[in-house]
Design a protein around this motif. Structure first.
Motif, PDB file in Angstrom:
ATOM      1  N   GLU A  56      -6.551   5.983  -3.091  1.00  0.00           N
ATOM      2  CA  GLU A  56      -7.777   5.894  -2.274  1.00  0.00           C
ATOM      3  C   GLU A  56      -8.245   4.438  -2.171  1.00  0.00           C
ATOM      4  OE1 GLU A  56      -7.274   8.061  -4.721  1.00  0.00           O
ATOM      5  OE2 GLU A  56      -7.212   9.935  -3.569  1.00  0.00           O
ATOM      6  N   TYR A  57      -8.132   3.734  -3.289  1.00  0.00           N
ATOM      7  CA  TYR A  57      -8.551   2.326  -3.329  1.00  0.00           C
ATOM      8  C   TYR A  57      -7.699   1.507  -2.358  1.00  0.00           C
ATOM      9  CZ  TYR A  57      -9.845  -2.189  -5.434  1.00  0.00           C
ATOM     10  OH  TYR A  57     -10.296  -3.462  -5.658  1.00  0.00           O
ATOM     11  N   ARG A  58      -6.390   1.739  -2.398  1.00  0.00           N
ATOM     12  CA  ARG A  58      -5.506   0.995  -1.494  1.00  0.00           C
ATOM     13  C   ARG A  58      -5.779   1.364  -0.037  1.00  0.00           C
ATOM     14  NH1 ARG A  58      -2.001   0.815  -6.093  1.00  0.00           N
ATOM     15  NH2 ARG A  58      -0.949  -1.186  -6.260  1.00  0.00           N
ATOM     16  N   ALA A  59      -6.012   2.651   0.226  1.00  0.00           N
ATOM     17  CA  ALA A  59      -6.286   3.080   1.603  1.00  0.00           C
ATOM     18  C   ALA A  59      -7.520   2.345   2.131  1.00  0.00           C
ATOM     19  CB  ALA A  59      -6.489   4.595   1.649  1.00  0.00           C
ATOM     20  N   LEU A  78     -12.439   3.896  12.063  1.00  0.00           N
ATOM     21  CA  LEU A  78     -11.136   4.421  11.628  1.00  0.00           C
ATOM     22  C   LEU A  78     -11.124   4.650  10.123  1.00  0.00           C
ATOM     23  CD1 LEU A  78      -8.669   2.138  13.620  1.00  0.00           C
ATOM     24  CD2 LEU A  78      -9.833   4.218  14.347  1.00  0.00           C
ATOM     25  N   SER A  79     -10.267   5.586   9.682  1.00  0.00           N
ATOM     26  CA  SER A  79     -10.077   5.682   8.240  1.00  0.00           C
ATOM     27  C   SER A  79      -8.585   5.828   7.968  1.00  0.00           C
ATOM     28  CB  SER A  79     -10.876   6.848   7.655  1.00  0.00           C
ATOM     29  OG  SER A  79     -10.332   8.045   8.114  1.00  0.00           O
ATOM     30  N   VAL A  80      -8.173   5.381   6.799  1.00  0.00           N
ATOM     31  CA  VAL A  80      -6.764   5.400   6.433  1.00  0.00           C
ATOM     32  C   VAL A  80      -6.574   6.499   5.399  1.00  0.00           C
ATOM     33  CG1 VAL A  80      -4.895   4.035   5.428  1.00  0.00           C
ATOM     34  CG2 VAL A  80      -6.632   2.920   6.843  1.00  0.00           C
ATOM     35  N   SER A  81      -5.569   7.330   5.595  1.00  0.00           N
ATOM     36  CA  SER A  81      -5.355   8.421   4.645  1.00  0.00           C
ATOM     37  C   SER A  81      -4.683   7.899   3.378  1.00  0.00           C
ATOM     38  CB  SER A  81      -4.455   9.477   5.288  1.00  0.00           C
ATOM     39  OG  SER A  81      -3.958  10.333   4.278  1.00  0.00           O
ATOM     40  N   PRO A  82      -5.149   8.349   2.199  1.00  0.00           N
ATOM     41  CA  PRO A  82      -4.498   7.922   0.957  1.00  0.00           C
ATOM     42  C   PRO A  82      -3.154   8.635   0.702  1.00  0.00           C
ATOM     43  CG  PRO A  82      -6.379   9.336   0.465  1.00  0.00           C
ATOM     44  CD  PRO A  82      -6.361   9.144   1.959  1.00  0.00           C
ATOM     45  N   ASP A  83      -2.813   9.615   1.554  1.00  0.00           N
ATOM     46  CA  ASP A  83      -1.536  10.319   1.358  1.00  0.00           C
ATOM     47  C   ASP A  83      -0.375   9.337   1.444  1.00  0.00           C
ATOM     48  OD1 ASP A  83      -2.958  12.608   1.161  1.00  0.00           O
ATOM     49  OD2 ASP A  83      -2.483  13.349   3.198  1.00  0.00           O
ATOM     50  N   GLY A  84       0.485   9.353   0.445  1.00  0.00           N
ATOM     51  CA  GLY A  84       1.665   8.497   0.478  1.00  0.00           C
ATOM     52  C   GLY A  84       1.385   7.053   0.088  1.00  0.00           C
ATOM     53  N   MET A  85       0.157   6.769  -0.353  1.00  0.00           N
ATOM     54  CA  MET A  85      -0.161   5.404  -0.799  1.00  0.00           C
ATOM     55  C   MET A  85       0.255   5.243  -2.263  1.00  0.00           C
ATOM     56  SD  MET A  85      -1.770   3.453   1.478  1.00  0.00           S
ATOM     57  CE  MET A  85      -2.153   3.740   3.192  1.00  0.00           C
ATOM     58  N   ILE A  86       0.544   4.007  -2.650  1.00  0.00           N
ATOM     59  CA  ILE A  86       0.937   3.713  -4.029  1.00  0.00           C
ATOM     60  C   ILE A  86      -0.284   3.910  -4.937  1.00  0.00           C
ATOM     61  CG2 ILE A  86       1.737   1.898  -5.601  1.00  0.00           C
ATOM     62  CD1 ILE A  86       3.031   0.550  -3.116  1.00  0.00           C
ATOM     63  N   ALA A  87      -0.070   4.562  -6.068  1.00  0.00           N
ATOM     64  CA  ALA A  87      -1.120   4.675  -7.076  1.00  0.00           C
ATOM     65  C   ALA A  87      -0.520   4.171  -8.387  1.00  0.00           C
ATOM     66  CB  ALA A  87      -1.568   6.125  -7.215  1.00  0.00           C
ATOM     67  N   ASP A  88      -1.159   3.197  -8.997  1.00  0.00           N
ATOM     68  CA  ASP A  88      -0.681   2.696 -10.287  1.00  0.00           C
ATOM     69  C   ASP A  88      -1.877   2.200 -11.077  1.00  0.00           C
ATOM     70  OD1 ASP A  88      -1.363   0.255  -9.189  1.00  0.00           O
ATOM     71  OD2 ASP A  88       0.700  -0.336  -8.750  1.00  0.00           O
ATOM     72  N   LEU A  89      -1.617   1.530 -12.225  1.00  0.00           N
ATOM     73  CA  LEU A  89      -2.757   1.149 -13.064  1.00  0.00           C
ATOM     74  C   LEU A  89      -3.636   0.095 -12.399  1.00  0.00           C
ATOM     75  CD1 LEU A  89      -1.706  -1.032 -16.134  1.00  0.00           C
ATOM     76  CD2 LEU A  89      -0.362  -0.837 -14.068  1.00  0.00           C
ATOM     77  N   ALA A 138       0.802  -1.222   0.000  1.00  0.00           N
ATOM     78  CA  ALA A 138       0.000   0.000   0.000  1.00  0.00           C
ATOM     79  C   ALA A 138       0.837   1.276   0.000  1.00  0.00           C
ATOM     80  CB  ALA A 138      -0.931  -0.002   1.204  1.00  0.00           C
ATOM     81  N   SER A 139       1.855   1.322   0.863  1.00  0.00           N
ATOM     82  CA  SER A 139       2.528   2.600   1.071  1.00  0.00           C
ATOM     83  C   SER A 139       3.767   2.764   0.197  1.00  0.00           C
ATOM     84  CB  SER A 139       2.948   2.718   2.537  1.00  0.00           C
ATOM     85  OG  SER A 139       3.849   3.786   2.706  1.00  0.00           O
ATOM     86  N   GLU A 140       4.018   3.981  -0.219  1.00  0.00           N
ATOM     87  CA  GLU A 140       5.248   4.287  -0.963  1.00  0.00           C
ATOM     88  C   GLU A 140       6.478   4.127  -0.080  1.00  0.00           C
ATOM     89  OE1 GLU A 140       4.309   8.163  -2.505  1.00  0.00           O
ATOM     90  OE2 GLU A 140       3.492   7.305  -4.353  1.00  0.00           O
ATOM     91  N   GLU A 141       6.254   4.055   1.227  1.00  0.00           N
ATOM     92  CA  GLU A 141       7.364   3.827   2.166  1.00  0.00           C
ATOM     93  C   GLU A 141       7.629   2.331   2.356  1.00  0.00           C
ATOM     94  OE1 GLU A 141       9.016   6.482   3.745  1.00  0.00           O
ATOM     95  OE2 GLU A 141       7.822   7.629   2.295  1.00  0.00           O
ATOM     96  N   GLY A 142       6.838   1.484   1.688  1.00  0.00           N
ATOM     97  CA  GLY A 142       6.993   0.036   1.866  1.00  0.00           C
ATOM     98  C   GLY A 142       6.183  -0.454   3.052  1.00  0.00           C
ATOM     99  N   VAL A 143       6.561  -1.629   3.546  1.00  0.00           N
ATOM    100  CA  VAL A 143       5.793  -2.243   4.628  1.00  0.00           C
ATOM    101  C   VAL A 143       5.815  -1.336   5.869  1.00  0.00           C
ATOM    102  CG1 VAL A 143       7.754  -3.563   5.522  1.00  0.00           C
ATOM    103  CG2 VAL A 143       5.430  -4.446   5.840  1.00  0.00           C
ATOM    104  N   HIS A 144       4.682  -1.275   6.600  1.00  0.00           N
ATOM    105  CA  HIS A 144       4.622  -0.429   7.803  1.00  0.00           C
ATOM    106  C   HIS A 144       3.530  -0.939   8.727  1.00  0.00           C
ATOM    107  CE1 HIS A 144       1.456   1.108   5.166  1.00  0.00           C
ATOM    108  NE2 HIS A 144       0.848   1.489   6.269  1.00  0.00           N
TER     109      HIS A 144
END
Ligand SMILES: Cc1cc2nc3c(=O)[nH]c(=O)nc-3n(C[C@H](O)[C@H](O)[C@H](O)COP(=O)(O)OP(=O)(O)OC[C@H]3O[C@@H](n4cnc5c(N)ncnc54)[C@H](O)[C@@H]3O)c2cc1C
Ligand code: FES
Ligand code: FES
Lengths: 155, 258
Positions: B241-244, B225-236, B198-204
């Motif tokens: 938002e989907y990953r969050a 709870l909600s997860v912020s999409p900031d810093g999440m991977i976005a690709d095709l 999910a994260s551009e920082e890798g596993v967390h």
């Protein structure tokens, strides 16, 4: 160049290879066992599937030197001694488990690895097992049917 | 692929010595490294196979601590009866990949979508190398990066089995990697939730979820709870938002199946 030796389909073989020589290249180029197909060469399609020490592997993603001293089986070893089709091969023929046939060597080797571990797999288990074998002709239903037929023929 | 020298030592010491030469690299199952070398994204002059080192293969349990050798294949971990860890290993890639790929190779590679890093972080496992022990929390250092030194070998991974655990993976069907995956473990030091893919920082770790679950271990505890999409991977394959959203859904499923 380095010497590599292994057993392929029960026969001792050896040859000179580079560090980078893939097992698939050794089988095809040195031993002229061209039944092992190279479809993608990127570890995705499974056409190059062979067994090393009884376990299925992608021969395009293994170095020939990693198989040094090992026991390798390829599609050429699946036929009966007299050259007639083995049980799994015959089931593929009978149940239209192949169209163009390109993926078939890998499918048969995958099927044989599965049946060695699990003699009566469910349809779901067969499909999960074929995760790494792609059929460009998309004949999956008949491939699954062929493996089910081979399982009952073998039991 | 450029040519290289291939060596296959039978002890860790010999492997460490072989890796000390310039541009030498360790070879586990080769399921990541060989494709990378074919693309010429890596060009070591010497490959040091770790699969001839008997002490690095296999799973054992001693005084309540499970140890997995660094060169143990995914297939062997899948067959070792380690609960959620075995289930995870049995769903990596495909059978041929599992017969070659190793836990040490997967952890050293630290692909942001790989499965094992989530388990190792959630279990608070220890990564054992040829010269030290590294806590999982100090090991992963962002996408494709770890705190391993040059030529350092992962010889084993050890952990105390959790009282309950589950890994939920939303698979990217073409690659079989995790589009997002969440590992939830009830450990002696509390509930731990680790997220991969999910994260551009890798596993967390998702510590907010851990706090909620430590008070009330139920899927409902995560509902608010909600997860912020900031810093999440976005690709095709999926937007940030989907990953969050997947992080929360998969965490809830993991808790429900613990
Ligand atoms: C088709 C396909 C599908 C896949 N699907 C998934 C999936 O669903 N989930 C997933 O998590 N992974 C997946 N993978 C990756 C797979 O799990 C690899 O096996 C793994 O990432 C690397 O392990 P390896 O032993 O093959 O390492 P290698 O490819 O040999 O090495 C990878 C890196 O680790 C280093 N290394 C290897 N062993 C050690 C060690 N013991 N100590 C220190 N450094 C070491 C190498 O130098 C190299 O840099 C897939 C791979 C393929 C080809
Ligand atoms: S040719 Fe080996 S996986 Fe496609
Ligand atoms: S039969 Fe043509 S690729 Fe499978």
């Amino acid at each position: 160049m380095t010497n590599v030796s292994m057993t392929v389909n029960g026969k001792a073989v050896s040859g000179e290879v580079e560090g980078r020589t893939l097992l698939s290249d050794f089988l095809r180029e040195n031993l002229h066992l061209t039944g092992t197909h190279v479809g993608c060469d990127t570890s995705q399609c499974g056409a190059c599937t062979v067994h090393v020490a009884g376990k299925m592997v992608k021969s395009c993603t293994m170095l020939a030197l990693e198989a040094d001293g090992g026991d390798v089986s390829t599609i050429e070893g699946m036929a009966n001694e007299d050259g007639s089709l083995g049980v799994i091969q015959a089931a593929f023929q009978e149940h239209h488990g192949l169209q163009c046939g390109f993926c078939t060597p890998g499918m048969v080797m995958a099927a044989s690895a599965l049946l060695a571990e699990n003699s009566s797999p469910s349809e779901a288990e067969i499909r999960h097992h074929l995760d790494g074998n792609i059929c460009r002709c998309t004949g999956y239903h008949n491939i699954v049917k062929s493996i089910q037929a081979a399982a009952s023929a073998l039991s | 692929m450029y040519d290289f020298e291939f060596v296959k030592p039978s002890t860790v010491d010999e492997a460490v010595a072989a890796l000390s030469s310039e541009d030498a690299q360790a070879l586990g199952g080769g399921q990541t490294l060989i494709p990378t070398m074919k693309q010429r994204l890596a060009s070591p002059t010497k490959l040091v196979s770790l699969l001839g080192i008997a002490s690095m293969a296999g799973v054992s349990e001693n005084n309540g601590v499970v140890t997995i050798g660094g060169a143990t294949t995914h297939a062997d971990v899948a067959a070792a009866g380690l609960g959620a860890v075995s289930t995870l290993a049995g769903n990596i890639g495909d059978p041929a990949v599992r017969n070659r790929g190793t836990i040490g190779g997967s952890l050293a590679n630290n692909d942001p979508s790989a499965d094992y890093p989530a388990a190792i972080l959630a279990l608070g496992a220890t990564i054992v190398t040829n010269n030290r022990e590294i806590a999982a929390g100090d090991f992963f250092d962002g996408m494709f990066t770890t705190t391993l030194e040059e030529g350092e070998i992962i010889t084993a991974v050890s952990f105390t089995p959790p009282s309950a655990a589950s890994y939920q993976k939303f698979e990217q069907p073409a690659s079989h990697f995790a589009l997002t995956g969440v590992f939830v473990a009830k450990t002696a030091s509390g509930v731990r939730v680790a997220v991969t893919g999910a994260s551009e920082e890798g596993v967390h770790r998702w510590t907010t979820a851990e706090d909620a679950l430590n008070t009330n271990f139920s899927a409902d505890a995560l509902e608010g709870l909600s997860v912020s999409p900031d810093g999440m991977i976005a690709d095709l394959h999926g937007t940030a938002e989907y990953r969050a959203n997947l992080v929360k859904v998969l965490a809830q499923r993991a808790v429900a199946s613990c």
